[in-house]
Design a protein around this motif. Structure first.
Motif, PDB file in Angstrom:
ATOM      1  N   ASP A 124       1.593 -30.417  -0.140  1.00 39.63           N
ATOM      2  CA  ASP A 124       2.767 -30.196   0.721  1.00 39.63           C
ATOM      3  C   ASP A 124       4.014 -30.806   0.094  1.00 39.63           C
ATOM      4  O   ASP A 124       3.934 -31.840  -0.585  1.00 39.63           O
ATOM      5  CB  ASP A 124       2.562 -30.906   2.068  1.00 39.63           C
ATOM      6  N   ASP A 125       5.167 -30.208   0.390  1.00 34.97           N
ATOM      7  CA  ASP A 125       6.415 -30.907   0.061  1.00 34.97           C
ATOM      8  C   ASP A 125       6.681 -31.929   1.181  1.00 34.97           C
ATOM      9  O   ASP A 125       5.992 -31.951   2.211  1.00 34.97           O
ATOM     10  CB  ASP A 125       7.579 -29.929  -0.137  1.00 34.97           C
ATOM     11  N   ASP A 126       7.694 -32.776   0.978  1.00 31.13           N
ATOM     12  CA  ASP A 126       7.932 -33.879   1.929  1.00 31.13           C
ATOM     13  C   ASP A 126       8.217 -33.366   3.342  1.00 31.13           C
ATOM     14  O   ASP A 126       7.755 -33.940   4.329  1.00 31.13           O
ATOM     15  CB  ASP A 126       9.119 -34.743   1.458  1.00 31.13           C
ATOM     16  N   GLY A 127       8.977 -32.265   3.431  1.00 25.71           N
ATOM     17  CA  GLY A 127       9.342 -31.729   4.749  1.00 25.71           C
ATOM     18  C   GLY A 127       8.106 -31.242   5.513  1.00 25.71           C
ATOM     19  O   GLY A 127       7.947 -31.523   6.713  1.00 25.71           O
ATOM     20  N   THR A 128       7.231 -30.531   4.810  1.00 19.61           N
ATOM     21  CA  THR A 128       6.019 -30.012   5.464  1.00 19.61           C
ATOM     22  C   THR A 128       5.122 -31.166   5.897  1.00 19.61           C
ATOM     23  O   THR A 128       4.561 -31.167   7.001  1.00 19.61           O
ATOM     24  CB  THR A 128       5.256 -29.093   4.484  1.00 19.61           C
ATOM     25  N   ARG A 129       5.016 -32.178   5.030  1.00 19.57           N
ATOM     26  CA  ARG A 129       4.162 -33.332   5.355  1.00 19.57           C
ATOM     27  C   ARG A 129       4.695 -34.053   6.606  1.00 19.57           C
ATOM     28  O   ARG A 129       3.940 -34.374   7.521  1.00 19.57           O
ATOM     29  CB  ARG A 129       4.118 -34.282   4.156  1.00 19.57           C
ATOM     30  N   ALA A 130       5.997 -34.232   6.642  1.00 18.81           N
ATOM     31  CA  ALA A 130       6.591 -34.932   7.792  1.00 18.81           C
ATOM     32  C   ALA A 130       6.372 -34.119   9.073  1.00 18.81           C
ATOM     33  O   ALA A 130       6.062 -34.682  10.136  1.00 18.81           O
ATOM     34  CB  ALA A 130       8.085 -35.147   7.548  1.00 18.81           C
ATOM     35  N   LYS A 131       6.477 -32.786   8.954  1.00 20.47           N
ATOM     36  CA  LYS A 131       6.280 -31.937  10.145  1.00 20.47           C
ATOM     37  C   LYS A 131       4.830 -32.050  10.633  1.00 20.47           C
ATOM     38  O   LYS A 131       4.562 -32.148  11.831  1.00 20.47           O
ATOM     39  CB  LYS A 131       6.634 -30.492   9.798  1.00 20.47           C
ATOM     40  N   ARG A 132       3.897 -32.063   9.692  1.00 24.53           N
ATOM     41  CA  ARG A 132       2.482 -32.180  10.092  1.00 24.53           C
ATOM     42  C   ARG A 132       2.241 -33.487  10.853  1.00 24.53           C
ATOM     43  O   ARG A 132       1.537 -33.510  11.864  1.00 24.53           O
ATOM     44  CB  ARG A 132       1.589 -32.190   8.846  1.00 24.53           C
ATOM     45  N   LEU A 133       2.817 -34.570  10.341  1.00 18.16           N
ATOM     46  CA  LEU A 133       2.583 -35.874  10.984  1.00 18.16           C
ATOM     47  C   LEU A 133       3.228 -35.910  12.370  1.00 18.16           C
ATOM     48  O   LEU A 133       2.674 -36.478  13.316  1.00 18.16           O
ATOM     49  CB  LEU A 133       3.099 -37.010  10.089  1.00 18.16           C
ATOM     50  N   ARG A 134       4.396 -35.235  12.486  1.00 13.40           N
ATOM     51  CA  ARG A 134       5.048 -35.178  13.799  1.00 13.40           C
ATOM     52  C   ARG A 134       4.171 -34.394  14.782  1.00 13.40           C
ATOM     53  O   ARG A 134       3.928 -34.814  15.919  1.00 13.40           O
ATOM     54  CB  ARG A 134       6.434 -34.524  13.652  1.00 13.40           C
ATOM     55  N   VAL A 135       3.654 -33.238  14.322  1.00 14.24           N
ATOM     56  CA  VAL A 135       2.808 -32.404  15.191  1.00 14.24           C
ATOM     57  C   VAL A 135       1.539 -33.162  15.570  1.00 14.24           C
ATOM     58  O   VAL A 135       1.102 -33.136  16.726  1.00 14.24           O
ATOM     59  CB  VAL A 135       2.480 -31.058  14.492  1.00 14.24           C
ATOM     60  N   ALA A 136       0.949 -33.885  14.611  1.00 18.87           N
ATOM     61  CA  ALA A 136      -0.271 -34.658  14.910  1.00 18.87           C
ATOM     62  C   ALA A 136       0.024 -35.681  16.003  1.00 18.87           C
ATOM     63  O   ALA A 136      -0.769 -35.848  16.938  1.00 18.87           O
ATOM     64  CB  ALA A 136      -0.779 -35.341  13.641  1.00 18.87           C
ATOM     65  N   GLY A 137       1.176 -36.314  15.903  1.00 22.61           N
ATOM     66  CA  GLY A 137       1.568 -37.291  16.931  1.00 22.61           C
ATOM     67  C   GLY A 137       1.717 -36.624  18.290  1.00 22.61           C
ATOM     68  O   GLY A 137       1.286 -37.173  19.315  1.00 22.61           O
ATOM     69  N   GLU A 138       2.329 -35.438  18.310  1.00 25.31           N
ATOM     70  CA  GLU A 138       2.505 -34.717  19.589  1.00 25.31           C
ATOM     71  C   GLU A 138       1.161 -34.345  20.205  1.00 25.31           C
ATOM     72  O   GLU A 138       0.958 -34.435  21.413  1.00 25.31           O
ATOM     73  CB  GLU A 138       3.325 -33.436  19.356  1.00 25.31           C
ATOM     74  N   LEU A 139       0.233 -33.899  19.347  1.00 29.47           N
ATOM     75  CA  LEU A 139      -1.104 -33.525  19.843  1.00 29.47           C
ATOM     76  C   LEU A 139      -1.772 -34.733  20.493  1.00 29.47           C
ATOM     77  O   LEU A 139      -2.360 -34.639  21.573  1.00 29.47           O
ATOM     78  CB  LEU A 139      -1.968 -33.020  18.683  1.00 29.47           C
ATOM     79  N   GLU A 140      -1.656 -35.867  19.825  1.00 32.92           N
ATOM     80  CA  GLU A 140      -2.324 -37.070  20.325  1.00 32.92           C
ATOM     81  C   GLU A 140      -1.661 -37.595  21.598  1.00 32.92           C
ATOM     82  O   GLU A 140      -2.343 -37.981  22.546  1.00 32.92           O
ATOM     83  CB  GLU A 140      -2.318 -38.149  19.231  1.00 32.92           C
ATOM     84  N   SER A 141      -0.316 -37.562  21.621  1.00 36.65           N
ATOM     85  CA  SER A 141       0.336 -38.150  22.801  1.00 36.65           C
ATOM     86  C   SER A 141       0.247 -37.222  24.015  1.00 36.65           C
ATOM     87  O   SER A 141       0.147 -37.686  25.142  1.00 36.65           O
ATOM     88  CB  SER A 141       1.786 -38.531  22.499  1.00 36.65           C
ATOM     89  N   SER A 142       0.239 -35.898  23.774  1.00 34.91           N
ATOM     90  CA  SER A 142       0.181 -34.969  24.929  1.00 34.91           C
ATOM     91  C   SER A 142      -1.253 -34.775  25.417  1.00 34.91           C
ATOM     92  O   SER A 142      -1.482 -34.390  26.557  1.00 34.91           O
ATOM     93  CB  SER A 142       0.777 -33.616  24.546  1.00 34.91           C
ATOM     94  N   GLY A 143      -2.218 -34.995  24.516  1.00 39.24           N
ATOM     95  CA  GLY A 143      -3.608 -34.722  24.896  1.00 39.24           C
ATOM     96  C   GLY A 143      -3.864 -33.239  25.111  1.00 39.24           C
ATOM     97  O   GLY A 143      -4.821 -32.848  25.785  1.00 39.24           O
TER      98      GLY A 143
END
Ligand code: MLT
Length: 273
Positions: A124-143
């Motif tokens: 991944d480039d940096d932007g894609t990697r950062a987006k993945r980590l943001r989405v992972a956080g959303e998945l975890e916090s929203s359940g």
């Protein structure tokens, strides 16, 4: 290091021992059922099975604090050995392709033929990697899996989106059945994956690189990059299909897999003398 986990296997067909089995690895955020239309169409009587990647479908998560596709590949290898397979034609679509590359890197003796569908060998480039980590956080916090739910449509090509909206409904059902923890783990593992183009340069065996001509996520240029690194690759560009060629055009995908498996059988026979 986390010990390899035994993963859930979907056996579509069994076949004779003298034909190499085909192992199918699915995309994100789905499970093996995305191969339901392809598996019965693979030509010949060979063994065809699919493996649910860690945390998805019927497979438990690997329980590691550092998500990694290396662990996913080790778990696939351990699972194949556990079901009696020591050599196979390994076919992965998108995230499944990343895992197939990790498997080739870490367990090269298992891979008699390599199918890379709608995927890429680069990191991944940096932007894609950062987006993945943001989405992972959303998945975890929203359940919930809401953060990846739009992929039910966006993974499909424009033609499928327009002419076959029922495909998005079908993909949506698969996404809804995943756990937020499993989907988040996969996102983090994909974000951490390295460039594996060199692994392709070292592979002398038969390969298939297949891509939908409407694939936006892993476009034709990514496929051409992999072909240029491989010694024995056939490139198949599927017209009017997007990122989920296995769902959008299962007949073309099954025929290409059959052709790859035939080349792998012939190579193995030659090697055995
Ligand atoms: C997939 O279909 O597996 C995903 O698009 C992979 C990715 O997010 O890179």
């Amino acid at each position: 290091m986390t010990p390899p986990t035994r993963l859930n296997v979907l056996t579509y067909r069994t076949g004779p021992d003298d034909l190499l089995p085909v192992v199918l690895l699915h995309a994100f955020p789905l499970d093996s059922r995305m191969w339901d239309d392809v598996a019965p169409l693979v030509p010949g009587p060979r063994n065809v099975l699919a493996v649910d990647l860690p945390g998805l479908g019927g497979s438990a998560g690997p329980g590691t604090s550092a998500p990694s596709l290396d662990d996913a590949a080790d778990a696939v290898a351990a699972t194949l050995v556990a079901v009696g397979l020591t050599r196979a034609v390994v076919v992965g679509l998108s995230m499944g392709g990343y895992v197939a590359l990790a498997l080739l890197d870490r367990h090269p003796g298992l891979v008699a033929g390599l199918g890379l569908l709608d995927t890429r060998s680069t990191a991944d480039d940096d932007g894609t990697r950062a987006k993945r980590l943001r989405v992972a956080g959303e998945l975890e916090s929203s359940g919930t899996v809401d953060a990846v739910r739009p992929m039910a449509t966006s993974l499909l090509g424009e033609t499928s989106q327009t002419l076959r909206p029922e495909l998005a409904d079908r993909i949506g059902v698969l996404i809804d059945q995943q756990t937020p923890a499993g989907v988040a783990w996969s996102q983090r593992a994909m974000a951490a994956r390295p460039d594996r183009t060199d692994v392709l340069r070292r592979f002398a065996g038969p390969a298939l690189v297949l891509v939908g001509d409407e694939d936006v996520a892993a476009p034709v240029a990514a496929a051409e990059h992999m072909v240029s690194a491989l010694a024995a690759a056939h490139l198949v560009v599927v017209p009017h299909a997007g990122h989920l060629t296995a769902v959008e055009d299962p007949g073309t995908v099954a025929a290409a897999i059959g052709e790859l498996a035939g080349r792998a059988d012939a190579d193995d026979r030659r090697a055995r003398g």
